[in-house]
Structures are given as structure tokens and as C-alpha cells.
Design a protein around this motif. Structure first.
Motif, PDB file in Angstrom:
ATOM      1  N   LEU B 101       0.825  -1.207   0.000  1.00 27.10           N
ATOM      2  CA  LEU B 101       0.000   0.000   0.000  1.00 27.10           C
ATOM      3  C   LEU B 101       0.860   1.259   0.000  1.00 27.10           C
ATOM      4  O   LEU B 101       0.524   2.249  -0.634  1.00 27.10           O
ATOM      5  CB  LEU B 101      -0.903   0.028   1.240  1.00 27.10           C
ATOM      6  CG  LEU B 101      -2.203  -0.750   1.199  1.00 27.10           C
ATOM      7  CD1 LEU B 101      -2.988  -0.465   2.464  1.00 27.10           C
ATOM      8  CD2 LEU B 101      -3.026  -0.378  -0.016  1.00 27.10           C
ATOM      9  N   ALA B 102       1.967   1.196   0.722  1.00 26.76           N
ATOM     10  CA  ALA B 102       2.805   2.380   0.868  1.00 26.76           C
ATOM     11  C   ALA B 102       3.487   2.760  -0.438  1.00 26.76           C
ATOM     12  O   ALA B 102       4.110   3.819  -0.519  1.00 26.76           O
ATOM     13  CB  ALA B 102       3.852   2.146   1.951  1.00 26.76           C
ATOM     14  N   ARG B 103       3.367   1.910  -1.465  1.00 27.31           N
ATOM     15  CA  ARG B 103       4.053   2.224  -2.708  1.00 27.31           C
ATOM     16  C   ARG B 103       3.073   2.604  -3.808  1.00 27.31           C
ATOM     17  O   ARG B 103       3.474   2.810  -4.949  1.00 27.31           O
ATOM     18  CB  ARG B 103       4.884   1.029  -3.167  1.00 27.31           C
ATOM     19  CG  ARG B 103       5.828   0.501  -2.082  1.00 27.31           C
ATOM     20  CD  ARG B 103       6.663  -0.630  -2.651  1.00 27.31           C
ATOM     21  NE  ARG B 103       5.861  -1.496  -3.497  1.00 27.31           N
ATOM     22  CZ  ARG B 103       6.235  -1.928  -4.697  1.00 27.31           C
ATOM     23  NH1 ARG B 103       7.409  -1.578  -5.175  1.00 27.31           N
ATOM     24  NH2 ARG B 103       5.467  -2.717  -5.400  1.00 27.31           N
ATOM     25  N   GLY B 104       1.796   2.651  -3.544  1.00 23.68           N
ATOM     26  CA  GLY B 104       0.826   2.938  -4.579  1.00 23.68           C
ATOM     27  C   GLY B 104       0.758   4.421  -4.914  1.00 23.68           C
ATOM     28  O   GLY B 104       1.681   5.175  -4.633  1.00 23.68           O
ATOM     29  N   SER B 105      -0.339   4.822  -5.485  1.00 24.62           N
ATOM     30  CA  SER B 105      -0.532   6.225  -5.810  1.00 24.62           C
ATOM     31  C   SER B 105      -0.496   7.046  -4.521  1.00 24.62           C
ATOM     32  O   SER B 105      -0.680   6.519  -3.435  1.00 24.62           O
ATOM     33  CB  SER B 105      -1.885   6.408  -6.493  1.00 24.62           C
ATOM     34  OG  SER B 105      -2.917   6.114  -5.577  1.00 24.62           O
ATOM     35  N   SER B 106      -0.260   8.337  -4.670  1.00 31.20           N
ATOM     36  CA  SER B 106      -0.122   9.158  -3.470  1.00 31.20           C
ATOM     37  C   SER B 106      -1.423   9.175  -2.674  1.00 31.20           C
ATOM     38  O   SER B 106      -1.418   9.362  -1.466  1.00 31.20           O
ATOM     39  CB  SER B 106       0.309  10.572  -3.838  1.00 31.20           C
ATOM     40  OG  SER B 106      -0.797  11.316  -4.291  1.00 31.20           O
ATOM     41  N   GLU B 107      -2.550   8.969  -3.366  1.00 33.64           N
ATOM     42  CA  GLU B 107      -3.812   8.898  -2.631  1.00 33.64           C
ATOM     43  C   GLU B 107      -3.821   7.678  -1.707  1.00 33.64           C
ATOM     44  O   GLU B 107      -4.345   7.708  -0.610  1.00 33.64           O
ATOM     45  CB  GLU B 107      -4.991   8.793  -3.602  1.00 33.64           C
ATOM     46  CG  GLU B 107      -5.256  10.069  -4.394  1.00 33.64           C
ATOM     47  CD  GLU B 107      -5.803   9.762  -5.784  1.00 33.64           C
ATOM     48  OE1 GLU B 107      -6.048   8.582  -6.079  1.00 33.64           O
ATOM     49  OE2 GLU B 107      -5.959  10.707  -6.574  1.00 33.64           O
ATOM     50  N   ARG B 108      -3.233   6.607  -2.212  1.00 36.56           N
ATOM     51  CA  ARG B 108      -3.264   5.364  -1.450  1.00 36.56           C
ATOM     52  C   ARG B 108      -2.198   5.311  -0.359  1.00 36.56           C
ATOM     53  O   ARG B 108      -2.282   4.500   0.554  1.00 36.56           O
ATOM     54  CB  ARG B 108      -3.057   4.172  -2.398  1.00 36.56           C
ATOM     55  CG  ARG B 108      -4.175   3.987  -3.396  1.00 36.56           C
ATOM     56  CD  ARG B 108      -5.202   3.007  -2.889  1.00 36.56           C
ATOM     57  NE  ARG B 108      -6.529   3.354  -3.383  1.00 36.56           N
ATOM     58  CZ  ARG B 108      -7.613   2.612  -3.186  1.00 36.56           C
ATOM     59  NH1 ARG B 108      -7.524   1.501  -2.480  1.00 36.56           N
ATOM     60  NH2 ARG B 108      -8.774   2.989  -3.626  1.00 36.56           N
TER      61      ARG B 108
END
Lengths: 222, 222
Positions: B101-108
Motif C-alpha cells: 500500500l505504501a508504494r501505490g498512488s499518493s492517494e493510497r
DNA sequence: GTCTATAGGGGGATAGAC
DNA sequence: GTCTATCCCCCTATAGAC
């Protein structure tokens, strides 16, 4: 009123109890002054703002703890001036002062949760304050761990110190949820057992051989 | 408006971002609906209350993570049906889904902090909700660790699992404070390195020989 | 130093038009 | 389903009497 404590300390006593139970934003000055049995306006007379109360309560809680940490580390380094510095001993110096708080009077027990909560509280004004309060402790213990764990790269050491803090902070939070720690019957034996478990666990992590995971595992996260 | 997302999801998107940044009590429905570019009343139409928004946002965040944890563990137990189950592999199954999760889009990215924060948030209504969401994961992983660590007393195993969760929760919180993790240059390599360090550290703690501290140390806390 | 009273702003929730 | 307008609550902070 059985106590002769002055208004300022009554406010700080109530602040510790309520902030640890409900978080900073969850406590109003109204509930605070009601709990402290003082007038609403007195909090502004003595502290000036809610923010100042938070800082004062936190400082009163954490300063003796950090002083004791440094004192234990001083003693440790003097004893081991010539030879080996043990990881478990350093961890004991870091952890035991907070654990001691968890065994005091019921008023003081809530301190522990307060400290752990404040670290995760997203109030912007607390971050520089936190940094100030912990700078000395962090510096001294980083040096101690570096000595106890020769050969561990600095970056890895710093990561592991953060992991160690995580274990402690989380344990402090969990100590407030009594149903999680009901193996012992009360606070006295429990605190000692939890501290011992924590030290063993974190020492194991600190001493782990740094290295990579197996290639198969690395692919899976890529 | 580039997106065709409906109101409900816009609210949840904003809830994730704002709650993770400011905490639950630090976000008003007014700021929430402004960020989501929807009307204030719509949040009551779709969810009924702020409390329901919190739960819905949290559920949308954590359910896929816990599903993936269980899927990884399933696969792991199938591979190791006959023989040894490795501690690091079990830890990888537990930790990597959140790290992803920590590497997804900035929203995520803010999801990660949200989950960690919610665990320490003292809202009473969240505790039973949390327990429900994690019951299955906790049960399955306790069994897996028991198998990977034969001979470790159950009480000690449960303590160590709490320590492991503490490391993860604290790391998730720290991931939001970028200045702490600036060894790597960005998110891609960092997340993998942090995950590897975490797994090594916690494995070291899990595998530590259970036992007592030296008598001198025990006296000091008594 | 301690109190009352109040200013002035937000908060969650809701009614009812569209 | 979406909006406006509003109810009624609680908040921090301050002014000013005692």
C-alpha cells in the motif's frame, strides 16, 4: 478537598488522566477543568492555551523518564568502561523507566498511555517539541547501540532503533487494554514479565544478522 | 471533473486522505465534504453518521489487505504442507500486503498511516470493529507462528505477536514522516528495503530464546 | 488569583424544497 | 439523490467584577 495541591498541578493531573484516555482532541478544557475541580478560566491564567497545557503535561511526564534512562545508561557505561556493552542491558536502560510508570498509582498509570499516544497524535506543534525532548536520549542510545552492536551499518541500526521504539510504544498502548495482558494477576508481576519479554524480543531483533530476504520473497513484493 | 466516481466513493477517498493526515477528531464533516467536493448533507444520506464514515473508510482500506495476507499464508502452508514453515516467510505474508500500500498512488499512501493511527485512536466504538476485522487474520497467523516456532509457550508467542504488530504499526506511522526514511531516494526501493529490515528484525525477536533477564536486571525493576 | 458571563466560531445532524 | 438553511450543541478564549 483532601489534597493541598495547587491549581496548576491539579490541572496537570487531570490532563494526564484525560488526554491518555481520550486523546488531545477528545478532551475539552471544560471536561478538563471539571475533572480538576478548578475554574475554566484558570487554565488560561496559568498556561495561556490548551496547547501549552498539552506540552506541560507531556513534559512533566517524560522528563523524569528520560533523566532516568540517561542515568541508567551512565551507570552502564561506567561499569563496562573497558569491555563489552550488552544489548540487553542497553535495552533495559531504555525500556525500564517507562515500565516503572505502569506500576505506580492508578493516576500515574495513565501516563504511559499518554506518552505512547502523543507520539502518534498528528498535532503539528508537537513534533518539534518531541524532537527536543528526545534528542539527547536518541543520541546517547544510538552511540550505546553502535558500541553494543559493532559492525551493524548505521542506517540499519537506526531502522532497528525505530523498530525498538515501535515495540515499546505499542506495548504501552496495549497495557491500557487490560484484557490483553491477563496472564499475570496484577500489575506488579505483569510489568516485570512484559519488560523481560520485550527486552528478549528486541535484543533478538537487534542482534539479527543483517542481510537480504530470499530472492523468491523479494520478487513477490516487486 | 475528470473522474466518474460517485459521491459515496468521493467521500471515502477524502476520508482516507484527511483522517490519515489529521486523525478522526481532527476532521470535520465540513472539511471532509469540501475536500470531496460534495454537499455536506450527502454524507448523512449515504452513511448516516460520521462514525459510519470512519468504519466504512477503514473497512475499504483494510479488507483487501487482510484478504491478501490470508491468501499468502494459504499459499505458504500449501508449499510447506509436509515440512518446515519458516518464520520469515510467515512474517512476509503478514507485513508485505501493508507495505505494498505504501508504494501505490499518493492517494493510497495515506491509507497506511490511517490504519496505523486508527489502532491507537481511543474511539470506543472502533475497538469491537477492529476485533471483528482482524479476528480471522490473528487466528490463522497465531497458528502459523505456533507451527514455525515449536516449543514457544503460547503466552510468550502472543506477546511476541503483539510486539511484531507494534513494529509494523510504528513503521507505518513513520513512513509518513519522510525525513526519517531518506536513505533510499524514493518509494520503490525504500519500501522493499524497509520490509526486508522489518522481517529480519522481527524474525530475530520471534526466534529469541525465551527466558529471564539476568538477576541483577530483575532486581532493578522490583 | 479566582470567578461569572459572554463573545465568536465550529461542530454534527436534520427538515424540507427541488 | 442533491441542495439550502437552520437547529442546537460544545468549543476556546477573553473581558471584567471581586
Amino acid at each position: 478537598m483532601p489534597r493541598t495541591a495547587d491549581t496548576k498541578e491539579q490541572i496537570l493531573d487531570a490532563a494526564e488522566a484525560l488526554f491518555s484516555a481520550h486523546g488531545i482532541e477528545g478532551v475539552s478544557l471544560r471536561s478538563l477543568t471539571k475533572e480538576a475541580k478548578v475554574n475554566l478560566a484558570s487554565v488560561h491564567y496559568h498556561f495561556g492555551s490548551k496547547e501549552a497545557v498539552v506540552k506541560a503535561a507531556f513534559a512533566r511526564c517524560i522528563r523524569p523518564v528520560n533523566r532516568e534512562r540517561l542515568a541508567l545508561l551512565d551507570q552502564l557505561e561506567k561499569e563496562a568502561a573497558d569491555g563489552h556493552l550488552g544489548v540487553e542491558a542497553v535495552l533495559f536502560a531504555l525500556f525500564s523507566p517507562t515500565m516503572k510508570l505502569a506500576r505506580g498509582s492508578s493516576e500515574r498509570q495513565s501516563f504511559v498511555r499518554l506518552c505512547a499516544r502523543l507520539y502518534s497524535e498528528p498535532a503539528d506543534y508537537l513534533e518539534p517539541f518531541f524532537e527536543d525532548e528526545f534528542r539527547e536520549v536518541m543520541k546517547r542510545f544510538e552511540a550505546a547501540f553502535a558500541r553494543a552492536l559493532p559492525g551493524l551499518p548505521q542506517h540499519e541500526l537506526r531502522s532497528r532503533m525505530r523498530f525498538a521504539v515501535g515495540v515499546m510504544a505499542h506495548t504501552m498502548l496495549d497495557c491500557g487494554r487490560t484484557h490483553n495482558w491477563t496472564a499475570g494477576k496484577g500489575d506488579e508481576t505483569d510489568a516485570q514479565a512484559i519488560l523481560a519479554s520485550m527486552v528478549r524480543f528486541v535484543a533478538g531483533g537487534m542482534l539479527a544478522r543483517p542481510g537480504r530476504m530470499t530472492p523468491a520473497r523479494e520478487e513477490a513484493v516487486a
